[in-house]
Every structure is written in structure tokens, then in C-alpha cells.
Design an enzyme around this catalytic site. Structure first.
Site, PDB file in Angstrom:
ATOM      1  N   GLY A 134       0.792  -1.232   0.000  1.00  0.00           N
ATOM      2  CA  GLY A 134       0.000   0.000   0.000  1.00  0.00           C
ATOM      3  C   GLY A 134       0.817   1.270   0.000  1.00  0.00           C
ATOM      4  O   GLY A 134       1.474   1.604  -0.983  1.00  0.00           O
ATOM      5  N   LYS A 178       2.583 -10.570  -3.262  1.00  0.00           N
ATOM      6  CA  LYS A 178       3.465  -9.429  -3.015  1.00  0.00           C
ATOM      7  C   LYS A 178       4.927  -9.884  -2.958  1.00  0.00           C
ATOM      8  O   LYS A 178       5.827  -9.205  -3.463  1.00  0.00           O
ATOM      9  CB  LYS A 178       3.067  -8.748  -1.706  1.00  0.00           C
ATOM     10  CG  LYS A 178       1.679  -8.114  -1.784  1.00  0.00           C
ATOM     11  CD  LYS A 178       1.180  -7.758  -0.397  1.00  0.00           C
ATOM     12  CE  LYS A 178      -0.211  -7.179  -0.422  1.00  0.00           C
ATOM     13  NZ  LYS A 178      -0.821  -7.100   0.918  1.00  0.00           N
TER      14      LYS A 178
HETATM   15  N1  LIG Z   1      -7.996  -2.182  -0.891  1.00  0.00           N
HETATM   16  C1  LIG Z   1      -6.719  -2.079  -0.598  1.00  0.00           C
HETATM   17  O1  LIG Z   1      -6.358  -1.677   0.500  1.00  0.00           O
HETATM   18  C2  LIG Z   1      -5.683  -2.435  -1.620  1.00  0.00           C
HETATM   19  C3  LIG Z   1      -4.310  -2.334  -1.273  1.00  0.00           C
HETATM   20  C4  LIG Z   1      -3.346  -2.606  -2.239  1.00  0.00           C
HETATM   21  C5  LIG Z   1      -3.736  -3.009  -3.486  1.00  0.00           C
HETATM   22  N2  LIG Z   1      -5.066  -3.141  -3.791  1.00  0.00           N
HETATM   23  C6  LIG Z   1      -5.432  -3.570  -5.140  1.00  0.00           C
HETATM   24  O2  LIG Z   1      -6.149  -2.518  -5.766  1.00  0.00           O
HETATM   25  C7  LIG Z   1      -7.093  -3.052  -6.675  1.00  0.00           C
HETATM   26  C8  LIG Z   1      -8.469  -2.509  -6.323  1.00  0.00           C
HETATM   27  O3  LIG Z   1      -8.801  -2.937  -5.016  1.00  0.00           O
HETATM   28  P1  LIG Z   1      -9.995  -2.276  -4.189  1.00  0.00           P
HETATM   29  O4  LIG Z   1      -9.824  -2.716  -2.779  1.00  0.00           O
HETATM   30  O5  LIG Z   1     -10.104  -0.836  -4.476  1.00  0.00           O
HETATM   31  O6  LIG Z   1     -11.241  -3.059  -4.799  1.00  0.00           O
HETATM   32  P2  LIG Z   1     -12.776  -2.672  -4.701  1.00  0.00           P
HETATM   33  O7  LIG Z   1     -13.029  -1.746  -3.581  1.00  0.00           O
HETATM   34  O8  LIG Z   1     -13.533  -3.944  -4.784  1.00  0.00           O
HETATM   35  O9  LIG Z   1     -12.998  -1.849  -6.052  1.00  0.00           O
HETATM   36  C9  LIG Z   1     -13.020  -2.454  -7.298  1.00  0.00           C
HETATM   37  C10 LIG Z   1     -13.661  -1.470  -8.275  1.00  0.00           C
HETATM   38  O10 LIG Z   1     -13.672  -2.065  -9.564  1.00  0.00           O
HETATM   39  C11 LIG Z   1     -14.931  -1.846 -10.139  1.00  0.00           C
HETATM   40  N3  LIG Z   1     -15.190  -2.916 -11.082  1.00  0.00           N
HETATM   41  C12 LIG Z   1     -15.382  -4.235 -10.850  1.00  0.00           C
HETATM   42  N4  LIG Z   1     -15.575  -4.899 -12.004  1.00  0.00           N
HETATM   43  C13 LIG Z   1     -15.506  -3.977 -12.972  1.00  0.00           C
HETATM   44  C14 LIG Z   1     -15.637  -4.037 -14.371  1.00  0.00           C
HETATM   45  N5  LIG Z   1     -15.878  -5.181 -15.009  1.00  0.00           N
HETATM   46  N6  LIG Z   1     -15.516  -2.890 -15.078  1.00  0.00           N
HETATM   47  C15 LIG Z   1     -15.291  -1.711 -14.451  1.00  0.00           C
HETATM   48  N7  LIG Z   1     -15.151  -1.606 -13.126  1.00  0.00           N
HETATM   49  C16 LIG Z   1     -15.268  -2.721 -12.392  1.00  0.00           C
HETATM   50  C17 LIG Z   1     -15.926  -1.821  -8.990  1.00  0.00           C
HETATM   51  O11 LIG Z   1     -17.074  -1.119  -9.402  1.00  0.00           O
HETATM   52  P3  LIG Z   1     -18.287  -0.644  -8.450  1.00  0.00           P
HETATM   53  O12 LIG Z   1     -17.705   0.187  -7.348  1.00  0.00           O
HETATM   54  O13 LIG Z   1     -19.120   0.179  -9.347  1.00  0.00           O
HETATM   55  O14 LIG Z   1     -18.946  -1.877  -7.959  1.00  0.00           O
HETATM   56  C18 LIG Z   1     -15.104  -1.124  -7.926  1.00  0.00           C
HETATM   57  O15 LIG Z   1     -15.249   0.281  -8.028  1.00  0.00           O
HETATM   58  C19 LIG Z   1      -6.972  -4.569  -6.565  1.00  0.00           C
HETATM   59  O16 LIG Z   1      -6.097  -5.038  -7.550  1.00  0.00           O
HETATM   60  C20 LIG Z   1      -6.348  -4.769  -5.202  1.00  0.00           C
HETATM   61  O17 LIG Z   1      -5.609  -5.969  -5.087  1.00  0.00           O
HETATM   62  C21 LIG Z   1      -6.048  -2.872  -2.873  1.00  0.00           C
END
Ligand SMILES: NC(=O)c1ccc[n+]([C@@H]2O[C@H](COP(=O)([O-])OP(=O)(O)OC[C@H]3O[C@@H](n4cnc5c(N)ncnc54)[C@H](OP(=O)(O)O)[C@@H]3O)[C@@H](O)[C@H]2O)c1
Length: 430
Positions: free
Chosen positions: A136, A207
Site C-alpha cells: 500500500g 506481493k
Molecule cells: N484495498 C486495498 O487496501 C488495496 C491495497 C493494495 C492493493 N489493492 C489492489 O487494488 C485493486 C483494487 O482494489 P480495491 O480494494 O479498491 O477493490 P474494490 O473496492 O472492490 O474496487 C473495485 C472497483 O472495480 C470496479 N469494477 C469491478 N468490475 C468492474 C468491471 N468489469 N468494469 C469496471 N469496473 C469494475 C468496482 O465497481 P463498483 O464500485 O461500481 O462496484 C469497484 O469500483 C486490486 O487489484 C487490489 O488488489 C487494494
């Protein structure tokens, strides 16, 4: 007026929403810092009506994320959808093939497909920026690539999953068992409803595979990571560990030895005075050991909207400044597959806990099995109990080969006085 960097964001969830907010709220400051306006030109997510904490009506909305990758009015595609395949992969590949730079936090995608995607970026002269994919808000990727670039690395190891560290820290602080603390973590939003990605060590493995690639110049090799999660760690293990002078942490460890390159994820007993032992809650911490710099530790928020978006935006700013680098430091063609050391050849000290029926000769049977496997015992603990009750025996070993330890555990499990599957934890001097 300098030309703005035109940004499209796909995925407006936790990290995408955080990225939108930073770019919107700090727009003027960030533009001043990189000498050029940063302009969000298009966004995409599943649900257009969801509140993202920022007015998104002024950005162009597209329904199909891959459309952003073909848009001539977009310079950078920020992929924050997630998943090792599917839309995220199609979006990243199409964007790079069309000469657009890509910023992503998607560790699963990079751990599984990092090499061909990096090669694609090089071929089209665009940049693939992955700083947010590991830990992160901690700039460990930038540190390995830039600030520590002069070093040959002996070991890169750390706490890479906040959920596991939260569960283990809370188990110890409250003396509640794994299932209870997991449920609480789920209620607090620290653990997913389907927790296996975190608690079974898979997220840490993704990671670690990326860090290994940066540190040792090999392509990411997720299939060469030994992975064991935290489901079997008990309060008893933590109490015994404490008595022996250790704390239990889930670590990802990548190291180079005469046996080859090791990548492993498993619960570890680390000395209580190790800087990793006291890392609390959801915090992440990574130790890098370089031949010139010695040991350096990075600690901070390894997940969440703000911290992860902080790294995403730093990557966007690099692109705006015209900085260009290879995601794994070396050009894709120079990332060479190395000899990975089989886990069976690992050498370390071990902790072994046995639940046995207390009767004469049990310890002799166990030590006889150790002797046959050439395992040298370092210490032995047994807590007082009533006669006839099950007793917990704990043994620790001097440095031993993993294969010998596994063979010994298999034989010990067959003893008639052993009533539970024995549990072993590796001891790591960090
Ligand atoms: N969360 C963390 O702390 C964190 C830390 C490091 C890395 N990451 C990485 O960052 C990435 C995102 O994670 P996140 O936690 O932000 O996930 P998340 O909260 O589930 O957000 C995913 C987003 O993608 C959208 N989405 C899903 N399917 C889609 C599609 N087919 N077309 C367009 N948009 C779509 C969703 O739309 P809706 O909102 O409209 O449903 C949502 O806004 C991942 O690769 C994760 O591994 C996350």
C-alpha cells in the site's frame, strides 16, 4: 501552459475512490510538484450512481473499461479493478499495446503475468508503474528500485498482509482464538467475508513474488512460492512462543543462498526484540538486507484507500514528470529465471507442539524419532497438568533440514500417544 497529463481511472472502489479524492483535493499542489496539470478525463466502474465521495459528473463516464485503453484522448490508464485475469488484464494489455502508460495496484495480475506485461510495456515504449501493488502506502518498490539500487540483496522479508497481522496481534492481546478474532475482523471490515486470500497466505505470496523479482532480477514466479497460512496458530502457540522469547508473525521471506533463491510465506517465530515482533494491527513492515546498506526497515499502512492511493498517485506523478523506469528494474528480456531452492532443503530452527497422552516413554519415543532424522533438540517445555490429562509438549530444534523435520513430524503423528496433528513453526532470526 504545459500540456496536462490526461488520466483515465478504471475501478472507483476503495483504492480508485481514494485516488479520485487525492487527485481532486490536492490537484493544484500535485500539478505544481510535477510541473504539469494532472487532469482526470474519464472514469469507469460498474455502478455509475454509487457515491464515491467526489462529484464524478464532470468526468466522462464509460461503461466498458477497455474502451479507455483505446481512447486517443487518454495518456495514462489507472487500473484499480483487480483480479489476475478478466477485465483488468484486458485493460492493461490493451492500454500498453496502444502506447498508453498504465498505473496499477493489482498484485495478483503482476504476480501472475508480470513478465509478458512488462515486455509489452517496453515494446510500446510506455510505462507500467506498480508501486501500489505491494504494501500500500509503503514505498518499498521505489526503495528497492531507486534508493537501494546500489545493493545486492541478501534477504527481503516482512509482514505484507495487514489482515493476518491484525488477527495475530489481536489473538495475542485478547487471548481470543483464531475463529473469534477472524469474525471480529470481518465485522470491522479488516477481513473479507471470504478470507482465504488473506489468511491462507496467497495475498502475501503475490506481493513476495513481486518483491523477489525486483530484488533478485528474476521474473515474478508465483508458482515457486511456498505458502502456508495462519489458520493453525493457536493462543497456546503464542504463549509457548512468548515463554521461549518469540512472537508469531506471518512473514513473506525471499532470500538468496547457496541452495538457490527461496520464496516462502508461513507463520514464523521471530525474537521479541526483532523490529518485526512489535509491528501492531494492520500495519505492514518490510526489512531489506543489502550488502552495502545493511538492514533497513520500512513500516506503515499497507492497505486502505489513502495509503494505497498515495502510491498510485506517486506513480501518476512520475509519468507526468517524464520519469521512465522498468517495473522490475531490469529490462524484461534480462530478467533471468534462477534456480529456486526447494522448500525441503530449507535449514532453520523449528518449534514443534505436540498434544500427547501423558504416559511414561512418550518423550523417549519422540526423541528417538529426532535422533533417527539427525535432528538436534535445543529446548523442551511442558506445562503442569493433572495426571491422565492431555499434555502439550513443545520442542525446539537447532538448525535442521526441512525434509528431516517433515519426516520426523510424520512419524511422530503416528505414535499412539499423540492425539492431535503436531504443529510446527519455523523460527526466523530477523
Ligand atoms: N484495498 C486495498 O487496501 C488495496 C491495497 C493494495 C492493493 N489493492 C489492489 O487494488 C485493486 C483494487 O482494489 P480495491 O480494494 O479498491 O477493490 P474494490 O473496492 O472492490 O474496487 C473495485 C472497483 O472495480 C470496479 N469494477 C469491478 N468490475 C468492474 C468491471 N468489469 N468494469 C469496471 N469496473 C469494475 C468496482 O465497481 P463498483 O464500485 O461500481 O462496484 C469497484 O469500483 C486490486 O487489484 C487490489 O488488489 C487494494
Amino acid at each position: 501552459m504545459t500540456t496536462p497529463l490526461r488520466i483515465a481511472i478504471a475501478g472507483l472502489g476503495t483504492v480508485g475512490g481514494g485516488t479520485l479524492r487525492i487527485l481532486t483535493h490536492h490537484g493544484a499542489l500535485l500539478s505544481a510538484r510535477c510541473g504539469r496539470p494532472l487532469e482526470i478525463v474519464a472514469v469507469c466502474s460498474r455502478d455509475r450512481r454509487k457515491d464515491r465521495g467526489v462529484d464524478i459528473s464532470r468526468f466522462r463516464w464509460v461503461d466498458d473499461a477497455v474502451e479507455l485503453a483505446r481512447d486517443p484522448n487518454v495518456d495514462v490508464v489507472v487500473e484499480l479493478i483487480g483480479g489476475s485475469d478478466g477485465v483488468a488484464k484486458a485493460l492493461v494489455e490493451t492500454a500498453l499495446a496502444n502506447g498508453k502508460s498504465v498505473v496499477t495496484a493489482n498484485k495478483a495480475l503482476i504476480a501472475h503475468h508480470g513478465l509478458p506485461i512488462a515486455a509489452l510495456a517496453e515494446k510500446s515504449g510506455s510505462m507500467l508503474a506498480i508501486a501500489a501493488a505491494v504494501a500500500g502506502g509503503i514505498p518499498i518498490i521505489k526503495a528497492l528500485r531507486d534508493g537501494l539500487a546500489a545493493n545486492k540483496f541478501r534477504r527481503v522479508a516482512g509482514i505484507l498482509n495487514g489482515t493476518c497481522n491484525y488477527i495475530l496481534s489481536t489473538m495475542w492481546n485478547t487471548r481470543k482464538g483464531f475463529d473469534v478474532v477472524l469474525k471480529e475482523a470481518q465485522d470491522l471490515g479488516y477481513a473479507e467475508v471470504e478470507p482465504s486470500f488473506d489468511v491462507d497466505g496467497i495475498d502475501t505470496a503475490h506481493k513476495l513474488a513481486i518483491l523477489t523479482s525486483l530484488a533478485y532480477g528474476s521474473p515474478p514466479a508465483i508458482d515457486k512460492v511456498y505458502v502456508e497460512g495462519i489458520r493453525r496458530v493457536t493462543i497456546r502457540d503464542m504463549e509457548f512462543a512468548s515463554e521461549l522469547g518469540y512472537a508469531i508473525k506471518l512473514l513473506g521471506i525471499s532470500s538468496l543462498s547457496e541452495r538457490g533463491l527461496e520464496q516462502r510465506v508461513h507463520p514464523c517465530m521471530v525474537p521479541k526484540d526483532s523490529p518485526l515482533a512489535s509491528v501492531p494491527g494492520v500495519t505492514n513492515a518490510i526489512i531489506a538486507e543489502g550488502d552495502a546498506v545493511g538492514q533497513v526497515m520500512f513500516e506503515g499502512q499497507g492497505a486502505g484507500a489513502g495509503p494505497t492511493a498515495s502510491s498510485v498517485v506517486a506513480d501518476i506523478m512520475d509519468i507526468a514528470r517524464g520519469v521512465r523506469y522498468k517495473p522490475f528494474t531490469l529490462p524484461a528480456a534480462e530478467l533471468t529465471s534462477v534456480n529456486f531452492a526447494p522448500m525441503e532443503q530449507l535449514r532453520c530452527s523449528y518449534y514443534l507442539r505436540l498434544a500427547v497422552i501423558d504416559r511414561p516413554g512418550v518423550l523417549a519415543e519422540v526423541t528417538d524419532i529426532f535422533r533417527r532424522q539427525h535432528i538436534s533438540m535445543r529446548s523442551f517445555l511442558q506445562h503442569s497438568h493433572r495426571p491422565g490429562e492431555t499434555v502439550q509438549l513443545v520442542l525446539t530444534t537447532h538448525d535442521t533440514m526441512e525434509s528431516s523435520m517433515r519426516a520426523a513430524v510424520e512419524s511422530i503423528a503416528l505414535l499412539s500417544s499423540v492425539v492431535e496433528t503436531p504443529y510446527m513453526i519455523r523460527i526466523e532470526n530477523l
